[in-house]
Motif scaffolding. Structure first.
Motif, PDB file in Angstrom:
ATOM      1  N   LYS A  94      41.933  50.161  44.538  1.00 20.76           N
ATOM      2  CA  LYS A  94      41.566  50.201  45.949  1.00 20.76           C
ATOM      3  C   LYS A  94      42.257  49.064  46.711  1.00 20.76           C
ATOM      4  O   LYS A  94      42.793  49.273  47.798  1.00 20.76           O
ATOM      5  N   LEU A  95      42.260  47.894  46.107  1.00 22.92           N
ATOM      6  CA  LEU A  95      42.864  46.727  46.769  1.00 22.92           C
ATOM      7  C   LEU A  95      44.363  46.944  46.994  1.00 22.92           C
ATOM      8  O   LEU A  95      44.887  46.647  48.067  1.00 22.92           O
ATOM      9  N   ARG A 106      37.575  30.718  35.696  1.00 23.77           N
ATOM     10  CA  ARG A 106      37.568  32.120  35.277  1.00 23.77           C
ATOM     11  C   ARG A 106      38.933  32.621  34.861  1.00 23.77           C
ATOM     12  O   ARG A 106      39.040  33.718  34.333  1.00 23.77           O
ATOM     13  N   PHE A 129      40.094  34.787  31.992  1.00 23.54           N
ATOM     14  CA  PHE A 129      41.041  35.880  32.206  1.00 23.54           C
ATOM     15  C   PHE A 129      42.444  35.274  32.130  1.00 23.54           C
ATOM     16  O   PHE A 129      42.727  34.274  32.787  1.00 23.54           O
ATOM     17  N   ASP A 156      35.428  49.646  36.047  1.00 20.72           N
ATOM     18  CA  ASP A 156      34.969  49.511  37.433  1.00 20.72           C
ATOM     19  C   ASP A 156      35.884  48.549  38.196  1.00 20.72           C
ATOM     20  O   ASP A 156      36.286  48.808  39.328  1.00 20.72           O
ATOM     21  N   VAL A 157      36.235  47.453  37.530  1.00 18.87           N
ATOM     22  CA  VAL A 157      37.098  46.467  38.182  1.00 18.87           C
ATOM     23  C   VAL A 157      38.476  47.074  38.438  1.00 18.87           C
ATOM     24  O   VAL A 157      39.099  46.840  39.474  1.00 18.87           O
ATOM     25  N   ALA A 186      48.660  30.299  46.747  1.00 21.03           N
ATOM     26  CA  ALA A 186      47.746  31.447  46.722  1.00 21.03           C
ATOM     27  C   ALA A 186      46.308  30.986  46.550  1.00 21.03           C
ATOM     28  O   ALA A 186      45.392  31.499  47.203  1.00 21.03           O
ATOM     29  N   THR A 207      49.169  37.365  43.272  1.00 30.07           N
ATOM     30  CA  THR A 207      48.185  37.126  44.331  1.00 30.07           C
ATOM     31  C   THR A 207      47.123  38.222  44.348  1.00 30.07           C
ATOM     32  O   THR A 207      45.966  37.958  44.652  1.00 30.07           O
ATOM     33  N   LEU A 245      43.171  31.463  49.182  1.00 37.78           N
ATOM     34  CA  LEU A 245      41.954  32.195  48.822  1.00 37.78           C
ATOM     35  C   LEU A 245      40.737  31.287  48.773  1.00 37.78           C
ATOM     36  O   LEU A 245      39.621  31.748  48.556  1.00 37.78           O
ATOM     37  N   LYS A 295      43.240  37.507  44.126  1.00 39.58           N
ATOM     38  CA  LYS A 295      42.354  37.998  45.182  1.00 39.58           C
ATOM     39  C   LYS A 295      41.123  38.673  44.583  1.00 39.58           C
ATOM     40  O   LYS A 295      40.015  38.530  45.057  1.00 39.58           O
ATOM     41  N   LEU A 296      41.382  39.423  43.520  1.00 39.16           N
ATOM     42  CA  LEU A 296      40.311  40.153  42.857  1.00 39.16           C
ATOM     43  C   LEU A 296      39.323  39.190  42.197  1.00 39.16           C
ATOM     44  O   LEU A 296      38.117  39.411  42.200  1.00 39.16           O
ATOM     45  N   LEU A 297      39.850  38.111  41.624  1.00 45.22           N
ATOM     46  CA  LEU A 297      39.050  37.207  40.795  1.00 45.22           C
ATOM     47  C   LEU A 297      38.165  36.254  41.573  1.00 45.22           C
ATOM     48  O   LEU A 297      37.157  35.791  41.055  1.00 45.22           O
ATOM     49  N   VAL A 298      38.604  35.923  42.786  1.00 46.24           N
ATOM     50  CA  VAL A 298      37.973  34.777  43.447  1.00 46.24           C
ATOM     51  C   VAL A 298      36.672  35.176  44.122  1.00 46.24           C
ATOM     52  O   VAL A 298      36.631  36.094  44.931  1.00 46.24           O
ATOM     53  N   CYS A 299      35.605  34.512  43.753  1.00 44.08           N
ATOM     54  CA  CYS A 299      34.300  34.783  44.366  1.00 44.08           C
ATOM     55  C   CYS A 299      33.410  33.569  44.149  1.00 44.08           C
ATOM     56  O   CYS A 299      33.829  32.553  43.609  1.00 44.08           O
ATOM     57  N   GLN A 320      38.475  48.932  41.477  1.00 50.52           N
ATOM     58  CA  GLN A 320      38.514  48.014  42.618  1.00 50.52           C
ATOM     59  C   GLN A 320      39.938  47.520  42.863  1.00 50.52           C
ATOM     60  O   GLN A 320      40.377  47.387  44.005  1.00 50.52           O
TER      61      GLN A 320
END
Lengths: 472, 553
Positions: free
Chosen positions: B398-399, B291, B324, B391-392, B251, B221, B255, B225-229, B395
């Motif tokens: 951080k998540l 993705r 991915f 960079d990801v 999940a 999950t 999201l 969470k990171l992937l979904v945009c 992130q």
């Protein structure tokens, strides 16, 4: 080019911790000390986090004995453990599927633990024990909070949901909210009044919130973190009235409910006050109260056990809460810690004297630390600290001289981050800056934990003077 | 109780993402239309006003009269709740499991039933079914929990004590009760990296790429969470296998991501088929932005073990379509069929050379809950991320910090799983004995299940190559289908519910796993019960099926 070049904007909006550079430097200094680099101190004193056991405080023997017996039931046949430990372990194991801690648990958790929590709430608040169907055990209270936020917050689309959050406030909740796409709308606690929650300020914050989002909930931390304020009954009544009138869901973080130190101050739960206020409050205002095995005398943060009790929640919504909570059941060791939290040894039990001694010792230590905070800080120019009534932290305000502000600006740092870094370099004390928790503009604070058995106050105080003299 | 009566295709269309969902509750005017009122009203406030208007036009929220006559609707109702949550269903713990729990309670209250116990054969919960934990693991955990036990003589072997000391040294304050770093204890991550290198024949593994998680599901999950945009046609789509493990659909629904179904080939032992992947992704590109591609290997609930060639094809497909890869490899030690072998996606990826190994992004998941350990209660797991943008990755770090840390006992257990006793150590023989016993019993039970089920007319079962479940196909008589539909139930749900009420056996209908056909249903059944019990269970299923078929023919 990476597939993941574009990621979730909610995740991106989570702010990195202000204390990260300090934590990194503390780690470097530890390495340097190991390699024999000369410093004006011998070790890094980590008082940044409310992590009792991380700071070296011993766990309660009873918790760990029960845990060991559940993990390795062969110990139940030996004479190494007290009878009440064995009895508790047998009871817990008999309610785990297959008699093992290695199986999944159903909602709300191991049935015995849920019952114990329900009875604990009834002992604390009076009245009938709540239905265990209104309790959800989770891998820590923050996890439970995220799940409830997930029900409340519309994170996408044009109208984002907002939650009123205190300033100062520990970061995790606010960042959880951001990670779900919600908006945090700050209300400022009044430092001049001992970090009291003031109704005019709540009203102001709500009016502002309506401009930028759809406010749905009010988040309260009582006893507070980082400021150790404990709310009075009157203040809680005001908040409940406000919630009813403004139609806000109450999210109440009560993880420090056992940590109240000041004389003449006591913890009263929101649930209790709500019940006492009678209808329409007691049957309308929706409340989620969070508690945890990570804080208080247990300090079992690593085991990850917490729970939420829901009051007045729509039964239709509870069904969805079940779905969400059932995806991530709480680890069994964390549930066992909660079992002791809710139902500790009692007078007459073989483990009671030791349990009583250990909790008393801790209480005495923290009270002594609180006293020392006030003794030392009150005598210092440039530092002031509101009464620490409860919680796990002191959150004094520091006045920084203009030169320090200038220097911080040159280095592109928040002034209190700069201060914390200097303190770390010169004394080895690792504390966190007020900017991490939010503060009124132009004021600067530092936070350090009271859960530490060393004479840290003195170290901080002396170094504060030194830094002021030497550098500014 | 909400039943789904949609075909997978309909479901997919219904899950067009949150924009559509919000759009419907917001009404048309919320879309990019000119402001309707004075410009001083911020656009958000305007939209909010419109949305509440629409809500009241629909007669919502429902008013409730309180005692003093003031109407006070609740703040949080089904109408105000986060709409994506409404899309979440979790079949593993769905209505049938809830009924099973009720029946257990009724039995304990002494209510007469045609059976004496409820058997939850629906979930991969090994120790609930009587599987014994590995002694060494539990000894070390007990020592870590209560280190005073280290001072006892003769109760614990020396290697268990040494391991406990090492683990405690790596914990803050030398205690399992301290928070760990959010990414996990360094020492454990290093051991995980060493394990992966050994498993993959020396392919290097950087401990910085390892994240310790609260079970594998937390890792999955988190990555989603990171992937979904994105919104509308740019909304992230994620490809999942059908039949699938319902964690994924739950999940994705939560999201607001678009679920892209690809079907496994039942006729070829539930294998993955690149043409089918291509079909699914081509269709999905019409309405979302695919993705990620999720693979469960060995499969859950279908038990197939992917061949090396198939994995290579999947990797090439992911590279071509820029997806991915998420490889759920929690059953990596559960391979039973002859000629089948577990190949990790990472190993195959690195053997395909730099064109792939330096570009294809992959996250692989493992846990302490399956294989021979079956320690579900500890919520231990890890994920390895490969080729993730720096960079990801920051992130991601951080998540995960929002969850503070994963349970430390689970981390300690993960360490023991990836670094078990070695030859020559006191606990080695016992460990190997226990491990082999569990795995060979599972292999035997996999064969037994296939054998018995295939003797029943109207039941067809593929070989259980791996994992912990059989996924037999059940022929459901027309009369039963009719009765089910009249009740508003999927036929396989009706079948499972009837079985539960009559026999106390709890199976999950395949429709919850995405598998739906007109006159056939599938059921998920674990192979975990001890052999004698499993034999009884299978024979009961056989009798039930014959009775059911007779009754409805």
């Amino acid at each position: 080019m990476s597939v993941l070049q574009e990621i979730s904007p909610s995740v991106r909006s989570i702010k990195p911790l202000q204390s990260t550079p300090i934590a990194l430097r503390a780690e470097q200094i530890r390495e340097e000390l190991k390699q024999g680099v000369k410093k004006p101190f011998r070790e890094v004193i980590d008082v940044a986090w409310g992590d009792a056991q991380g700071a070296g405080i011993k766990p309660l023997t009873f918790v760990r004995q029960v845990l060991a017996a559940c993990l390795y039931p062969q110990l139940l046949d030996s004479n190494r453990l007290p009878t009440d430990v064995k009895q508790k372990a047998r009871g817990l194991l008999s309610e785990c599927h297959g008699g093992s801690m290695g199986s999944y648990t159903d909602l709300p958790g191991i049935p015995q633990v849920a019952r114990e929590i329900s009875e604990y709430i009834a002992r604390r608040d009076g009245g009938d024990p709540p239905k265990t169907g209104n309790i959800f055990i989770s891998p820590g209270s923050q996890w439970a909070l995220q799940n409830i936020l997930n029900l409340l917050v519309h994170g996408h689309g044009e109208v984002r949901s907002g939650v009123l959050t205190p300033i100062p406030c520990h970061v995790t909740t606010i960042e959880s909210l951001h990670s779900l796409g919600g908006v945090s709308v700050p209300y400022y606690l009044s430092e001049e009044h001992g970090w009291e929650l003031q109704m005019e300020e709540l009203n102001r914050a709500l009016e502002y919130a309506k401009q930028v989002c759809a406010p749905v909930a009010l988040y309260v931390v009582n006893p507070g973190n980082p400021p150790g304020h404990v709310q009075s009954k009157k203040s809680i009544q005001d908040v409940i009235r406000f919630a009813l009138e403004k139609r806000l869901f109450l999210l109440v973080d009560e993880v420090y409910q056992d940590c109240v130190y000041a004389d003449n101050v006591e913890f009263v739960s929101y649930k209790k006050v709500l019940a006492e206020m009678g209808p329409p409050f007691s049957d309308t205002v929706e409340l989620a109260s969070f508690h945890s095995a990570s804080k208080g005398f247990l300090g079992e943060a690593g085991l990850r056990g917490g729970y939420v009790e829901l009051v007045n929640m729509d039964p239709d919504v509870i069904k969805y809460a079940c779905t969400i909570f059932s995806k991530d059941t709480a680890p069994t060791p964390g549930q066992i810690a909660l079992s002791v939290l809710a139902n500790p040894p009692r007078l007459g039990d073989p483990s009671y004297p030791l349990y009583e001694m250990e909790t008393q010792q801790m209480q005495t230590m923290i009270k002594a630390n609180v006293r020392r905070v006030h003794e030392v800080l009150d005598s210092l120019p440039g530092i002031s600290c509101q009464p620490v009534e409860g919680g796990a932290f002191a959150f004094p305000r520091v006045d920084l001289p203009p030169k320090a502000l200038q220097k911080a600006k040159e280095m592109g740092m928040e002034p209190d981050t700069f201060y914390c870094l200097r303190l770390l370099e010169e004394s080895g004390a690792f504390i966190t800056p007020g900017c991490e928790y939010g503060q009124k503009e132009g004021t600067y604070h530092i936070r350090y934990t009271l859960l530490n058995d060393i004479m840290l106050m003195e170290v901080c105080a002396i170094n504060h003077i030194l830094i002021n003299c030497r550098h500014f | 109780m909400k039943m789904r009566l949609f075909s997978p295709r309909n479901v997919r269309l219904l899950r067009r993402g949150p924009r559509d969902v919000l759009g419907s509750s917001c009404g048309g005017p919320c879309s990019p239309s000119p402001p309707l009122t004075s410009p001083s009203v911020p656009p958000v406030a305007l939209c909010r006003a419109l949305s509440s208007l629409t809500a009241s036009r629909r007669g919502l929220p429902q008013k409730k009269m309180s005692e003093n006559g003031i109407s006070r609707p609740k703040v949080l109702t089904l109408d105000t709740m986060n709409p994506t949550v409404k899309m979440v269903e979790y079949a593993v713990r769905g209505p049938i499991v809830q009924r099973a729990v009720e029946l257990e309670k009724e039995l304990s209250e002494g209510i007469e039933k045609p059976f004496t116990e409820v058997i939850k054969a629906n979930i991969g919960d090994a120790q609930a079914m009587g599987q014994q934990p590995i002694t060494f693991f539990r000894q070390v955990l007990a020592l870590c929990s209560y280190p005073e036990l280290l001072n006892l003589d003769n109760t614990f072997p020396e290697d268990a004590k040494n391991r406990a000391r090492l683990i405690l040294q790596s914990c803050g304050g030398s205690s399992l009760g301290a928070y760990s770093p959010s990414q996990g204890i360094d020492y454990v991550r290093q051991d995980v990296a060493n394990y992966i290198e050994r498993r993959d024949g020396g392919v290097p593994c950087d401990p910085d790429n390892i994240y310790l998680t609260t079970g594998a599901s937390d890792g999955i999950t988190t990555i989603l969470k990171l992937l979904v945009c994105g919104q509308g046609i740019d909304r992230t789509g994620v490809m999942i296998s059908i039949p699938q493990y319902p964690l994924y659909s739950a999940a994705l629904a939560e999201l607001g991501a678009v679920q892209i179904n690809y079907f496994l080939n039942e006729d070829n032992c539930w294998s993955m088929d690149i043409q089918e992947l291509q079909r699914a992704v081509n269709e999905a590109r019409q309405h979302c932005h695919p993705r990620a591609l999720c693979i469960i290997n060995p499969g859950n609930p279908t038990g197939q073990v992917q061949s090396r060639d198939c994995i290579e094809d999947v990797i090439r497909f992911a590279a071509k379509e820029r997806l991915f890869l998420m490889a759920d490899e929690v059953y990596q030690d559960n391979v039973y069929a002859e000629g089948c072998k577990f190949h990790s996606f990472k190993k195959v990826l690195f053997e395909m050379g730099p064109e792939y190994s330096e570009t294809v992004e992959l996250a692989s998941f493992h846990s302490t809950s399956k294989c021979y350990m079956g320690e579900c209660g500890f919520r231990g797991g890890y994920m390895e991320v490969i080729n993730m943008d720096d960079d990801v990755k920051s992130q991601l770090t951080k998540l995960v910090s929002v969850r503070l840390c994963s349970p430390v006992p689970g981390q300690a257990l993960m360490d023991l799983v990836v670094n078990p006793p070695q030859p020559g150590e006191p606990s080695y023989n016992c460990f190997i004995k226990e491990r082999t016993a569990t795995l060979s019993a599972l292999a035997e039970k996999a064969k037994l299940t296939e054998k018995i089920l295939n003797t029943v007319p109207g039941i067809r079962c593929n070989p259980v190559q791996g994992a912990m479940y059989s996924f037999p196909c059940i022929t459901i008589p027309d009369k039963a289908i009719k009765e089910a539909l009249e009740k508003g139930q999927q036929p396989d749900m009706f079948y499972c519910m009837t079985m539960l009420e009559e026999t106390g056996i709890c199976l999950v209908p395949g429709s919850g796993f995405g598998q739906k056909r007109i006159n056939e249903g599938f059921v998920v059944m674990t192979i975990l019960p001890p052999i004698d019990k499993l034999t009884i269970l299978l024979n009961k299923v056989k009798e039930f099926h014959q009775r059911f078929t007779k009754q409805y023919s």
